[in-house]
Write a protein that holds these residues in place. Structure first.
Motif, PDB file in Angstrom:
ATOM      1  N   LYS A  58       1.102  -1.238   0.251  1.00 39.62           N
ATOM      2  CA  LYS A  58      -0.087   0.456  -0.014  1.00 39.62           C
ATOM      3  C   LYS A  58       0.788   1.191  -0.228  1.00 39.62           C
ATOM      4  O   LYS A  58       0.804   2.203  -0.575  1.00 39.62           O
ATOM      5  CB  LYS A  58      -1.016  -0.080   1.289  1.00 39.62           C
ATOM      6  CG  LYS A  58      -1.824   1.004   1.254  1.00 39.62           C
ATOM      7  CD  LYS A  58      -3.552   1.286   1.070  1.00 39.62           C
ATOM      8  CE  LYS A  58      -3.854   2.071   0.774  1.00 39.62           C
ATOM      9  NZ  LYS A  58      -5.386   1.830   0.233  1.00 39.62           N
ATOM     10  N   ILE A  62       0.799   4.381  -3.071  1.00 39.69           N
ATOM     11  CA  ILE A  62       0.892   5.422  -2.350  1.00 39.69           C
ATOM     12  C   ILE A  62       2.380   6.176  -3.210  1.00 39.69           C
ATOM     13  O   ILE A  62       1.927   7.019  -4.101  1.00 39.69           O
ATOM     14  CB  ILE A  62       0.433   5.778  -1.121  1.00 39.69           C
ATOM     15  CG1 ILE A  62      -0.586   4.861  -0.841  1.00 39.69           C
ATOM     16  CG2 ILE A  62       0.617   7.048  -1.200  1.00 39.69           C
ATOM     17  CD1 ILE A  62      -1.044   5.764   0.072  1.00 39.69           C
ATOM     18  N   ASP A  70      -7.026  12.827  -5.900  1.00 39.51           N
ATOM     19  CA  ASP A  70      -6.656  11.807  -5.317  1.00 39.51           C
ATOM     20  C   ASP A  70      -5.418  10.673  -4.701  1.00 39.51           C
ATOM     21  O   ASP A  70      -5.713  10.006  -3.120  1.00 39.51           O
ATOM     22  CB  ASP A  70      -7.543   9.918  -5.924  1.00 39.51           C
ATOM     23  CG  ASP A  70      -8.581  10.294  -6.260  1.00 39.51           C
ATOM     24  OD1 ASP A  70      -9.409  11.197  -5.783  1.00 39.51           O
ATOM     25  OD2 ASP A  70      -8.970   9.466  -7.082  1.00 39.51           O
ATOM     26  N   MET A  74      -4.311  10.514  -0.316  1.00 36.98           N
ATOM     27  CA  MET A  74      -3.984   8.672  -0.567  1.00 36.98           C
ATOM     28  C   MET A  74      -2.530   9.257   1.033  1.00 36.98           C
ATOM     29  O   MET A  74      -2.615   8.392   1.561  1.00 36.98           O
ATOM     30  CB  MET A  74      -3.912   8.060  -1.608  1.00 36.98           C
ATOM     31  CG  MET A  74      -4.674   8.055  -1.927  1.00 36.98           C
ATOM     32  SD  MET A  74      -4.738   6.542  -3.826  1.00 36.98           S
ATOM     33  CE  MET A  74      -3.084   5.838  -3.563  1.00 36.98           C
ATOM     34  N   GLU A  77      -2.550   9.249   4.365  1.00 34.90           N
ATOM     35  CA  GLU A  77      -2.571   8.027   5.093  1.00 34.90           C
ATOM     36  C   GLU A  77      -1.124   7.521   5.582  1.00 34.90           C
ATOM     37  O   GLU A  77      -0.915   6.080   6.066  1.00 34.90           O
ATOM     38  CB  GLU A  77      -3.245   6.579   3.849  1.00 34.90           C
ATOM     39  CG  GLU A  77      -4.432   7.033   3.708  1.00 34.90           C
ATOM     40  CD  GLU A  77      -5.281   6.955   4.744  1.00 34.90           C
ATOM     41  OE1 GLU A  77      -5.263   5.455   5.448  1.00 34.90           O
ATOM     42  OE2 GLU A  77      -6.425   7.311   5.001  1.00 34.90           O
TER      43      GLU A  77
END
Length: 165
Positions: A58, A62, A70, A74, A77
């Protein structure tokens, strides 16, 4: 005649002590609990490793993404994901060290069956170390799952607040 020659060879005392299948059976029985614990640690480590891989992938997705709107959202995060990665990595490392220490316990149990040196204290200390490492690994895994749950809760609140606005 051959038996007399074998008895006089160095190490024959060890052969004599290990020839008792009862003693070997006792050691195998003693080593069953640590062996089952190894199997349990392996199962938990499978879950830990899968979570670590998911988090690492993940983060990579990113970081490799473009610069559209977007992706900017992201990127918020990343701090939580990095925390999770650190906790998951520690959990795997501590659990691996615990499994290694338990393996040493099993080896020491078998060695203690065949030598006169008292190894009980060493076995006990190694067992205590392995349990400490396991507790540290499970504690790190707990922190990783709590971080994930906390971030999910924050995300749900953010969405609820944006819908309410």
């Amino acid at each position: 005649m051959l038996l007399d020659v074998l008895i006089t060879l160095p190490g024959s005392e060890l052969l004599e002590r290990t020839s008792s299948s009862l003693r070997v059976q006792q050691v195998v029985q003693l080593s069953l609990a640590p062996a089952f614990l190894l199997a349990g640690i392996g199962a938990v480590m499978n879950v830990m490793t899968n979570r670590l891989i998911w988090v690492a992938n993940k983060i990579e997705r990113i970081l490799d993404a473009g610069e559209d709107g977007d992706v900017t959202a992201m990127r918020w995060e990343l701090p939580a994901l990095e925390k999770r990665r650190v906790f998951a990595q520690r959990a795997v490392m501590f659990s691996t060290a615990s499994a290694l220490a338990i393996s040493v316990v099993i080896v020491l149990l078998f060695i203690s069956a065949f030598v006169y040196a008292p190894l009980g204290t060493l076995v006990a200390m190694t067992w205590i170390i392995s349990m400490g490492l396991l507790v540290a690994g499970l504690g790190s895994f707990l922190m990783e799952t709590r971080t994930a749950a906390r971030r999910n809760l924050e995300r749900m609140r953010e969405r609820r607040d944006s819908v309410a606005s």
